[in-house]
Design a protein around this motif. Structure first.
Motif, short mmCIF file in Angstrom:
data_model
loop_
_atom_site.label_atom_id
_atom_site.label_comp_id
_atom_site.label_asym_id
_atom_site.label_seq_id
_atom_site.Cartn_x
_atom_site.Cartn_y
_atom_site.Cartn_z
N GLY A 195 20.53 -36.47 12.57
CA GLY A 195 20.00 -35.22 12.02
C GLY A 195 21.06 -34.47 11.24
N CYS A 196 20.58 -33.62 10.31
CA CYS A 196 21.50 -32.80 9.51
C CYS A 196 20.78 -31.51 9.16
CB CYS A 196 21.89 -33.55 8.24
SG CYS A 196 22.93 -32.54 7.15
N SER A 197 21.49 -30.40 9.34
CA SER A 197 20.84 -29.09 9.16
C SER A 197 20.71 -28.69 7.68
CB SER A 197 21.64 -28.02 9.90
OG SER A 197 22.95 -27.98 9.37
N LYS A 198 21.33 -29.47 6.78
CA LYS A 198 21.25 -29.12 5.35
C LYS A 198 19.91 -29.58 4.76
CE LYS A 198 25.49 -27.77 5.69
NZ LYS A 198 25.72 -26.36 5.99
N HIS A 199 19.74 -29.39 3.45
CA HIS A 199 18.47 -29.80 2.85
C HIS A 199 18.69 -30.24 1.40
CE1 HIS A 199 18.95 -25.46 2.22
NE2 HIS A 199 18.49 -25.73 1.02
N CYS A 200 19.65 -31.13 1.19
CA CYS A 200 19.96 -31.57 -0.17
C CYS A 200 18.73 -32.25 -0.78
CB CYS A 200 21.14 -32.52 -0.16
SG CYS A 200 22.58 -31.80 0.65
N SER A 201 18.52 -31.99 -2.06
CA SER A 201 17.26 -32.40 -2.68
C SER A 201 17.14 -33.90 -2.91
CB SER A 201 17.09 -31.68 -4.03
OG SER A 201 18.10 -32.10 -4.92
N PHE A 202 18.28 -34.61 -2.93
CA PHE A 202 18.24 -36.05 -3.20
C PHE A 202 18.25 -36.87 -1.92
CE2 PHE A 202 22.52 -34.48 -2.94
CZ PHE A 202 23.12 -35.37 -2.07
N CYS A 203 18.25 -36.20 -0.76
CA CYS A 203 18.50 -36.88 0.52
C CYS A 203 17.27 -36.76 1.42
CB CYS A 203 19.71 -36.22 1.19
SG CYS A 203 20.06 -36.85 2.83
N SER A 204 16.95 -37.84 2.12
CA SER A 204 15.76 -37.81 3.00
C SER A 204 16.14 -37.63 4.46
CB SER A 204 14.96 -39.10 2.83
OG SER A 204 15.74 -40.21 3.21
N VAL A 205 17.46 -37.66 4.76
CA VAL A 205 17.90 -37.63 6.16
C VAL A 205 17.35 -36.43 6.92
CG1 VAL A 205 19.97 -37.11 7.52
CG2 VAL A 205 19.96 -39.05 5.99
N TRP A 206 17.44 -35.24 6.31
CA TRP A 206 17.05 -34.02 7.04
C TRP A 206 15.55 -34.01 7.30
CZ3 TRP A 206 14.11 -30.35 4.10
CH2 TRP A 206 14.06 -30.59 2.73
N ARG A 207 14.78 -34.76 6.50
CA ARG A 207 13.34 -34.81 6.75
C ARG A 207 12.98 -35.91 7.75
NH1 ARG A 207 10.47 -34.33 0.94
NH2 ARG A 207 9.99 -32.13 1.05
N ASP B 175 27.06 -41.51 11.46
CA ASP B 175 26.30 -40.28 11.70
C ASP B 175 25.76 -39.73 10.39
OD1 ASP B 175 27.08 -40.42 14.36
OD2 ASP B 175 28.96 -39.38 13.95
N ASP B 176 24.70 -38.93 10.51
CA ASP B 176 24.20 -38.27 9.31
C ASP B 176 25.23 -37.23 8.86
OD1 ASP B 176 21.84 -39.72 9.40
OD2 ASP B 176 20.93 -38.31 10.79
N ASN B 177 25.77 -36.49 9.79
CA ASN B 177 26.76 -35.47 9.48
C ASN B 177 27.57 -35.19 10.75
OD1 ASN B 177 28.26 -33.25 8.75
ND2 ASN B 177 26.51 -31.89 8.39
N ILE C 201 30.81 -36.43 6.53
CA ILE C 201 30.99 -35.03 6.91
C ILE C 201 30.72 -34.13 5.70
CG2 ILE C 201 33.45 -34.74 6.34
CD1 ILE C 201 33.76 -33.79 9.28
N THR C 202 30.33 -32.90 5.95
CA THR C 202 30.19 -31.98 4.82
C THR C 202 31.54 -31.30 4.54
OG1 THR C 202 29.39 -30.30 6.33
CG2 THR C 202 27.73 -31.48 5.07
N MET C 203 31.67 -30.84 3.32
CA MET C 203 32.94 -30.29 2.85
C MET C 203 33.39 -29.06 3.64
SD MET C 203 33.56 -29.28 -1.06
CE MET C 203 32.73 -30.70 -1.71
N TYR D 194 20.56 -28.65 -4.81
CA TYR D 194 20.43 -27.72 -3.68
C TYR D 194 21.66 -27.80 -2.76
CZ TYR D 194 15.36 -27.71 -4.77
OH TYR D 194 14.14 -27.63 -5.38
N LYS D 195 22.83 -27.96 -3.34
CA LYS D 195 24.01 -28.10 -2.51
C LYS D 195 24.97 -26.95 -2.80
CE LYS D 195 26.25 -31.84 -0.12
NZ LYS D 195 26.18 -33.25 0.18
N GLY D 196 24.43 -25.75 -2.80
CA GLY D 196 25.23 -24.58 -3.13
C GLY D 196 26.34 -24.30 -2.13
N PHE D 197 26.31 -24.96 -0.95
CA PHE D 197 27.37 -24.72 0.02
C PHE D 197 28.65 -25.47 -0.35
CE2 PHE D 197 24.76 -28.20 1.68
CZ PHE D 197 25.71 -29.15 2.03
N ASN D 198 28.60 -26.35 -1.34
CA ASN D 198 29.81 -27.02 -1.81
C ASN D 198 30.56 -26.12 -2.80
OD1 ASN D 198 29.66 -29.36 -0.39
ND2 ASN D 198 29.30 -30.69 -2.14
#
Ligand code: SF4
Length: 524
Positions: free
Chosen positions: A175-187, A220-222, A273-275, A311-315
């Motif tokens: 699981g991953c709490s983010k919601h990047c538009s190109f990624c299906s992991v969070w869904r 891991d996803d993240n 990992i996320t940045m 949708y990766k404004g946290f980077n």
């Protein structure tokens, strides 16, 4: 032992990882094969595992009445369907699973000739599907859902073929709490992190080191599911329930890393990992102590507009981005930076600027992927709607919106029209970015971080292998170039594998995890 229905001999369970290209040696173990081996009820005996990234399937191994489990993602679905049809024609029960089958169960039933599809996690549902096949009553769909972390199965590493893989893989969180538009992991895996118990992860890692694996991917996803910002936001709420949940998750991460830190010094872990982890110095320090020496970081774009596109404004972007990536390196964590080309905001200058940033940020490895609308993502839904509104394009009668069904040689490399750049130009310049980043001069310069000549040569080989496996076979359209690359990847992989293994340590003890004080865990 279960006997085949209407046939002689015991029923065999086959687990197949489909692939069009076999390299003889693979970098990372496809973990799901060995997890489903554990999920196979004991009365069925040991499953027969076939990873087609090593060798192609030998159809004669499948007999009437056997059960064949095929796991697919979008990239290998077409080959998976061919394997499914072949297995069904031989009289076997065919069960599909994996992300793509979860998203398109009807497609697997129709094109893969499946008897059944397991949607979601297979840890529990796979056993039920097998028992139903054995009594000739498979259901069309099994809802595996998202199992609780205590139900995650460990992998059957005793079934690993010898001398084939460079890295083993162990999962610590889904699981991953983010919601990047190109990624299906969070869904598919969900946005709420599901962390596996520390003792169970460490037990599996120790088992692998006993076998001689010292390089392990934490698949891991993240790996960094709770950021300092998440804690601060939860801390501002009047109701502290969420804060306490997040603190608990974070504490478990530190407990895991403390336990990994007790393992032999020659162990090397790699994760995703996320940045944001780079600003969490306590976390970085714990990673270093835990022998986590490398991480895939999804940088995606070096510009603010590019990050908004996905949708990766946290980077971060620009100089701040380079500084943040360097923080990993300072903490002893080498970064594999992942970049996407073909974003609407990309311009002529994006390609060179990205390679320059990758250099400036001291990235050890980089990958440059083409923007592809994958099913299950926000990007895909928007793209399909647009394509349908415009009448829908086809290749050999197959809608572009089902691009995974187009045979590889005819499959386009890019799908989304770009506002300013020609698609072929984007493909060529992406190939150019790989060529630039992995030029002999640049690779040799990066190799200077290592002390011994042997390590430097190993680094050069691994860099070249990475490029051959992922750039030339994935982006090139010239089939001669693809075949040459596959051949040289096969050769380099065989040499590289030896560099990754260590002497087995059959006596290695399992370190005990200790509760981590909250003050340490929360960075307070
Ligand atoms: S790309 Fe990475 S950070 Fe974004 S949703 Fe997927 S797993 Fe999470």
């Amino acid at each position: 032992m279960i006997l085949r229905r209407g046939s002689k001999g015991p029923l065999t369970i086959h687990l197949i990882n489909p692939s069009d290209s076999a390299f003889g040696t693979a970098v990372i173990t496809p973990r799901w094969l060995f997890v489903l081996a554990t999920a196979t009820p004991i009365e069925f005996g040991d499953p027969e595992i076939c990873d087609e990234t090593l060798e192609s399937l030998v159809p004669e191994r499948i007999a009437a009445g056997d059960v064949v489990g095929i796991g697919i993602h979008t990239g290998n679905a077409l080959r998976g369907y061919a394997v499914g049809r072949l297995a069904r024609a031989r009289g076997a029960y065919v069960v599909f699973g994996g992300i793509h089958a979860t998203l398109y169960p009807e497609e697997a039933l129709e094109l893969g000739h499946a008897h059944a599809v397991v949607k979601g996690d297979g840890d529990l549902a796979w056993g039920q599907a097998l028992r139903d096949c054995a009594r000739d009553a498979p259901r069309r769909i099994y809802e595996g859902g998202r199992v609780a972390p205590e139900d995650f199965k460990a992998a059957r590493w005793d079934l690993l073929p010898p001398d084939r893989y460079m890295w083993a893989s162990v999962q610590t969180v889904r699981g991953c709490s983010k919601h990047c538009s190109f990624c299906s992991v969070w869904r598919t895996d969900g946005q709420e992190p599901r962390q596996r118990g520390v003792d169970r992860v460490v037990q599996e890692v120790v088992e692998l080191r006993r076998l001689g694996f010292r390089f392990i991917a934490l698949a891991d996803d993240n790996f960094y599911p709770v950021t300092l910002d998440d804690l601060a936001a939860a801390g501002r709420r009047a109701d502290k329930t969420r804060l306490h949940e997040l603190e608990g998750l974070r504490r478990e991460r530190f407990e895991l890393m403390d336990a990994l830190a007790q393992l032999p010094d020659d162990m090397v872990f790699f994760t995703q990992i996320t940045m944001e982890a780079a600003e969490d110095l306590k976390f970085l320090d714990a990673m270093k102590r835990a022998h986590i020496r490398g991480a895939l970081v999804g940088v995606e774009s070096v510009t603010e507009a590019g990050l908004k596109d996905v949708y990766k404004g946290f980077n971060l972007f620009g100089d701040e981005l380079a500084a943040r990536l360097k923080a990993f390196r300072r903490a002893g964590v080498h970064v594999l930076g992942s970049f996407i080309f073909g974003l609407p905001s990309d311009t002529d200058s994006t390609f060179d600027a990205t390679v320059e940033l990758a250099d400036r940020a001291d990235l050890t490895f980089a990958q440059f992927v083409l923007l592809t609308p994958f099913p299950g993502t926000v990007d895909f839904e928007k793209w399909v709607k647009k394509m349908n509104d415009e009448g829908g394009e086809k290749v050999d009668g197959i809608p572009l919106t089902q691009h995974w069904l187009i045979p590889e040689p005819r499959r386009p490399k890019l799908y989304t029209p770009h506002p300013t750049l020609a698609l072929e130009d984007i493909r060529i310049r992406t190939q150019g970015a790989w060529d630039q980043f992995y030029s002999w001069r640049r690779v040799w310069k990066r190799a200077q971080i290592l002390e011994s000549m042997k390590s430097r040569l190993a680094f050069v080989l691994v860099s070249k292998l990475y490029r051959q496996m992922y750039a030339n076979t994935g982006i090139a359209t010239d089939s001669a170039r693809v075949q040459r690359s596959a051949r040289s990847a096969r050769w380099i992989a065989a040499v590289c594998r030896r560099l990754f293994l260590a002497a087995p340590m059959p006596e290695l003890a399992v370190p005990t995890s200790r509760p981590t004080p909250l003050a340490t865990a929360s960075g307070a």
